[in-house]
Write a protein that holds these residues in place. Structure first.
Motif, short mmCIF file in Angstrom:
data_model
loop_
_atom_site.label_atom_id
_atom_site.label_comp_id
_atom_site.label_asym_id
_atom_site.label_seq_id
_atom_site.Cartn_x
_atom_site.Cartn_y
_atom_site.Cartn_z
N ALA A 41 0.95 -1.08 0.05
CA ALA A 41 0.00 -0.12 -0.03
C ALA A 41 0.81 1.25 0.05
CB ALA A 41 -0.98 0.09 1.42
N TYR A 42 1.87 1.21 0.73
CA TYR A 42 2.55 2.53 0.92
C TYR A 42 3.33 2.91 -0.35
CZ TYR A 42 6.17 5.63 3.15
OH TYR A 42 7.04 6.59 3.75
N GLU A 43 4.04 1.87 -1.06
CA GLU A 43 4.57 1.80 -2.52
C GLU A 43 3.69 2.48 -3.33
OE1 GLU A 43 5.14 -0.86 -0.20
OE2 GLU A 43 7.18 0.01 0.17
N ASN A 44 2.39 1.87 -3.35
CA ASN A 44 1.22 2.39 -4.20
C ASN A 44 1.04 3.57 -4.09
OD1 ASN A 44 1.25 -0.20 -5.47
ND2 ASN A 44 -0.38 -1.08 -4.54
N LEU A 45 0.90 4.16 -2.66
CA LEU A 45 0.51 5.15 -2.50
C LEU A 45 1.59 6.42 -2.99
CD1 LEU A 45 -1.59 7.20 -1.24
CD2 LEU A 45 -0.19 7.26 0.96
N HIS A 46 3.13 5.79 -3.10
CA HIS A 46 3.93 6.70 -3.61
C HIS A 46 3.75 6.89 -5.17
CE1 HIS A 46 7.98 7.66 -4.89
NE2 HIS A 46 8.11 8.51 -3.82
N GLN A 47 3.37 5.91 -5.73
CA GLN A 47 3.15 5.88 -7.19
C GLN A 47 1.94 6.93 -7.45
OE1 GLN A 47 2.00 2.01 -8.64
NE2 GLN A 47 4.03 1.18 -8.09
N LEU A 48 0.79 6.59 -6.84
CA LEU A 48 -0.39 7.48 -7.01
C LEU A 48 -0.09 9.03 -6.95
CD1 LEU A 48 -3.38 7.64 -7.67
CD2 LEU A 48 -3.75 7.28 -5.25
N THR A 49 0.73 9.47 -5.69
CA THR A 49 0.92 10.58 -5.37
C THR A 49 1.84 11.33 -6.18
OG1 THR A 49 2.33 9.96 -3.52
CG2 THR A 49 -0.08 10.68 -2.98
N LYS A 50 3.04 10.68 -6.44
CA LYS A 50 4.13 11.35 -7.22
C LYS A 50 4.21 11.09 -8.61
CE LYS A 50 5.95 12.57 -3.25
NZ LYS A 50 5.78 13.90 -2.92
N ASN A 51 3.43 9.82 -9.20
CA ASN A 51 3.42 9.73 -10.70
C ASN A 51 2.04 10.50 -11.14
OD1 ASN A 51 5.62 8.32 -10.38
ND2 ASN A 51 4.75 6.34 -10.68
N ILE A 52 1.09 10.86 -10.33
CA ILE A 52 -0.36 11.24 -10.86
C ILE A 52 -0.38 12.59 -10.17
CG2 ILE A 52 -2.62 10.83 -11.08
CD1 ILE A 52 -1.92 8.01 -11.50
N GLY A 53 -0.19 12.58 -8.77
CA GLY A 53 -0.45 13.66 -8.03
C GLY A 53 -1.93 13.86 -7.62
N HIS A 54 -2.27 15.39 -7.75
CA HIS A 54 -3.76 15.62 -7.30
C HIS A 54 -4.64 15.17 -8.54
CE1 HIS A 54 -3.68 19.36 -9.50
NE2 HIS A 54 -2.56 19.69 -8.54
N ILE A 295 -7.64 4.61 -0.98
CA ILE A 295 -7.60 3.60 -2.33
C ILE A 295 -6.57 2.59 -1.94
CG2 ILE A 295 -6.86 3.72 -4.50
CD1 ILE A 295 -9.68 4.97 -4.07
N VAL A 296 -5.46 2.81 -1.62
CA VAL A 296 -4.39 1.86 -1.55
C VAL A 296 -4.82 0.79 -0.32
CG1 VAL A 296 -2.68 3.21 -2.63
CG2 VAL A 296 -2.69 3.34 -0.11
N GLN A 297 -5.41 1.40 0.87
CA GLN A 297 -5.62 0.39 1.86
C GLN A 297 -6.59 -0.46 1.18
OE1 GLN A 297 -6.80 3.32 4.58
NE2 GLN A 297 -5.06 2.78 5.83
N SER A 298 -7.52 -0.09 0.43
CA SER A 298 -8.80 -1.04 -0.05
C SER A 298 -8.11 -2.09 -1.05
CB SER A 298 -9.83 -0.16 -0.76
OG SER A 298 -10.37 0.64 0.22
N ILE A 299 -7.18 -1.60 -1.84
CA ILE A 299 -6.56 -2.55 -2.71
C ILE A 299 -5.51 -3.54 -1.91
CG2 ILE A 299 -4.78 -2.66 -4.78
CD1 ILE A 299 -5.86 0.12 -5.51
N GLU A 300 -5.14 -3.19 -0.94
CA GLU A 300 -4.17 -3.89 -0.02
C GLU A 300 -5.02 -5.33 0.65
OE1 GLU A 300 -0.85 -3.69 0.68
OE2 GLU A 300 -1.21 -5.47 1.87
N ILE A 301 -6.22 -4.79 0.96
CA ILE A 301 -6.94 -6.11 1.52
C ILE A 301 -7.20 -7.14 0.48
CG2 ILE A 301 -9.25 -6.46 2.48
CD1 ILE A 301 -8.96 -3.56 3.68
#
Lengths: 454, 454
Positions: A41-54, A295-301
């Motif tokens: 989840a943490y690595e996924n959040l890094h992608q979402l926030t840094k590659n896509i952003g707001h 989002i990343v927590q839900s996917i993590e589950i």
């Protein structure tokens, strides 16, 4: 500090092993271990926030985020992934500025953000004297003559006395939502509010406002940071202040967009358990805590259940809702579709309070079901999750309430959320890996219990 | 997210008003309001961290911090403030570097920190092949020939499965404390350990190590960040690696220093309630969470009680302990002096787990007293404080245990602490104002109950 002499009583564990099923307690441990050790989840959040952003609804970035979510759900092992069509409003900010004139006649810029969904000044300068009020009661006492043609400034502060900052946010929320309507109806030219923030810095926070249906003139509404707000109030006590606002934000109609859905099929039946968050964010910061975390927590589950080979009775479905922030079109469409398709939903949980360390689960369901979930409390206690007394559910799943779906929301620690929420400060570095994964763990554990019990 | 539809059941409050004294519940509220609204702990921490910064025992910065603490205690309204003399060890770091030689024969620097209290290489290069072990068991299996003349690298990772990171820290602690002795006894030239960190970044963390009394040669001990540690382990699986260590750290004898003490006099008797933290820090970062937070929280309680005009029965004494990090000389001297001066101490609480959102209070006291404190649990629940089952107390107050003083430690949320602890990352910006003030609130509320009950 040193923990060399730490002595922790195995009280909780002892209690659980004898009073609850040993198997549940072990399965809770397995879910936690899998997520805390192998969680992505943490690595996924890094992608979402840094590659896509707001990624505001209607923006290209949002559509990019839907493709990313499809990919991540597939990687996590979903049996089926799809996009659900939904029309969303398109609101654009554009260039904006707010200045105040000092005693020497010099203009000084203030950090500001137009409120979401508000109309701007169409690129023209709106210049007027500021009239200050502390709250709605003070505003109501002012004669129309004191408001007409002015820029009204509401400096209602976040009440620090509430222990749950969500309550303080709720308490101050009407100023963001409605101040433009109140002031517009009485002839004001624009409105400035103090940001809904628990901090004392100068960061402005945006967020949704709305005009009343009977508003004849939609005036511009902007937020300034707490520090600027306090300084402005102080200045206004001794002198008149002229403000000049120039903004270009506006509603630009509607657009076809998508929620993203992925699921692992139930082994016993086709009834559905939903876990989700919202994929959109405001057009500032990176939407990290609000609600990239959800989002990343839900996917993590989904990833953890698949990886562990848990035989889920019911279908477990991750929903990445579109347009929570300024319309809730994704949540409404989802509820509409499950009714249309006659799907049986036995439970839905959303998390939209940030990826902070979890403290509880809020429950909106029948007293019997509520009591049953509360009876599992001792299983959650070793994970620091103790509060099952709150009663609210996420904005995106609320439309399922009239359909009789039992609802819940993760209750993370609330202290830091409103320092950064809806602002440029909501960035990846504000998220802690372990806190994020513990939130996913709590929801995963609850879904395990509900899947086997309902 | 939006909280517009939040519905919070007034369950807790209802329970308290009828089952506990209404007055206690109201006083809890008053203490919380005073601290959350008027608290100065956050601003004080800004001063301590930014104007003074890190403050290792024996340094000039530490002595400057003692003057600052005297001033702050006076400002807070203490009736009496003094410095307590204590001899502390002086350890100095000096210049240091660690390099490894890559396959092309080029030297590559690694981020590192010598461990506190360790001896260095006296400015000379110590160059040797690295021998890697995962843990003590692997180390014990190696023949002496594989260790002699080498630099031993222990890559024992923080166990992410523990929910309380304090337990993971305890689990990994022996590598920092003892690896140099283990390796030195078997002829190694130096030792490198993986930092005791819950993060996966490349930040090195220092912290106290010690040599055994029978160590004939005190070898240098350094820590590297988790990322460097994992990369080094990976490299060592396919090739030999030569390391070159150069460090100047050394023990430089002892020095006269001070703990700082301030109190508000008891209205009924002279028996003492202690609340404290440690004023020293490691020589990196700013000592913000460890333990600047504990210092400003303790002072905050004194300020709030004085401001509120609470009539404390017993003397409430803030102790800013010297030298927790590398000697516990302040804590030992304090216990020695209360015995010498025949002072009656009825309770002592320390906080040294960071200024994070509070979750509980750990108790080290008789079963009767323990049960009594646990019976107050419902008063604390509305403040998110629910865990009274842990059993440990701060390092600085532990020397009071043999004197029969009931002890406690604040239990803040532990998830973020060991990402930054003893490193350059322990800076003011890692502290949240509300979390810090809530920790002070919890301790203040407990002290109120104990002052009126014991």
């Amino acid at each position: 500090m040193k923990y060399s002499t730490i002595k922790i009583l195995p009280l909780f564990l002892g209690g659980i092993l004898f009073s609850q099923s040993k198997q549940d307690s072990l399965q809770f441990r397995n879910i936690a271990d899998e997520i805390l050790v192998n969680g992505t989840a943490y690595e996924n959040l890094h992608q979402l926030t840094k590659n896509i952003g707001h990624r505001l609804s209607g923006s290209d970035a949002y559509e990019k985020a839907t493709d990313w979510a499809v990919l991540k759900l597939k990687e996590a092992g979903a049996d089926k992934v799809w996009k659900e069509e939904v029309m969303v409003p398109v609101w654009e900010r554009g260039k904006e500025s707010l200045q105040i004139k000092d005693q020497n006649g010099k203009w000084k810029p203030l950090r500001m953000l137009s409120l979401g969904n508000s109309e701007g000044t169409k690129g023209k300068n709106v210049e007027a004297e500021i009239v200050f009020v502390k709250n709605k009661e003070d505003f109501d006492k002012l004669p129309d003559a004191a408001i007409k043609g002015k820029i009204v400034f509401f400096n209602y502060a976040f009440n620090q006395k509430f222990i749950s900052t969500g309550q303080a946010y709720g308490d101050a929320g009407k100023y963001r939502r409605s101040a433009a309507s109140w002031a517009g109806k009485r002839g004001a030219k624009a409105v400035i509010i103090r940001s809904l923030s628990s901090a004392f810095d100068d960061v402005p926070h945006t967020g949704m406002m709305r005009y009343d249906a009977d508003d004849t003139f939609k005036i511009a509404a902007v937020a300034i940071g707490p520090k600027s707000a306090d300084e402005l109030e102080k200045t206004l006590k001794t002198q008149k202040v002229i403000a000049k606002l120039n903004s270009n934000c506006a509603m630009k109609g509607e657009k076809l967009s998508h929620s993203v859905i992925g699921e692992i099929t139930g082994n016993k039946d086709k009834s559905v358990i939903v876990v989700g968050g919202h994929l959109d964010s405001w057009d500032v910061g990176e939407g990290a805590q609000d609600d990239g975390a959800g989002i990343v927590q839900s996917i993590e589950i989904l990833r953890a259940f698949k990886k562990m080979g848990l035989k889920n009775n019911h279908t477990i479905r991750v929903v990445c809702f579109a347009n929570e922030e300024n319309g809730v079109k994704g949540g409404n469409k989802y509820a509409e579709n499950i009714k249309k398709n006659n799907e049986n939903h036995i439970f839905a949980i959303e998390t939209d309070g940030g990826g902070f360390t979890p403290r509880g689960i809020a429950l909106v369901m029948s007293p019997e079901k509520r009591q049953q979930v509360q009876s599992w409390k001792n299983l959650f206690l070793p994970y620091g999750v103790y509060n099952f007394d709150m009663q609210y559910a996420g904005t995106d799943i609320e439309p399922m309430e009239p359909l009789g779906v039992p609802l819940a929301e993760l209750v993370p620690d609330s202290q830091r959320y409103f320092d950064i929420h809806h602002s440029d400060e909501d960035t990846f570095d504000k998220v802690n890996r372990r806190e994020l994964l513990l939130g996913a763990t709590t929801m995963g554990q609850l879904i395990y219990m509900i899947d086997k019990s309902w």
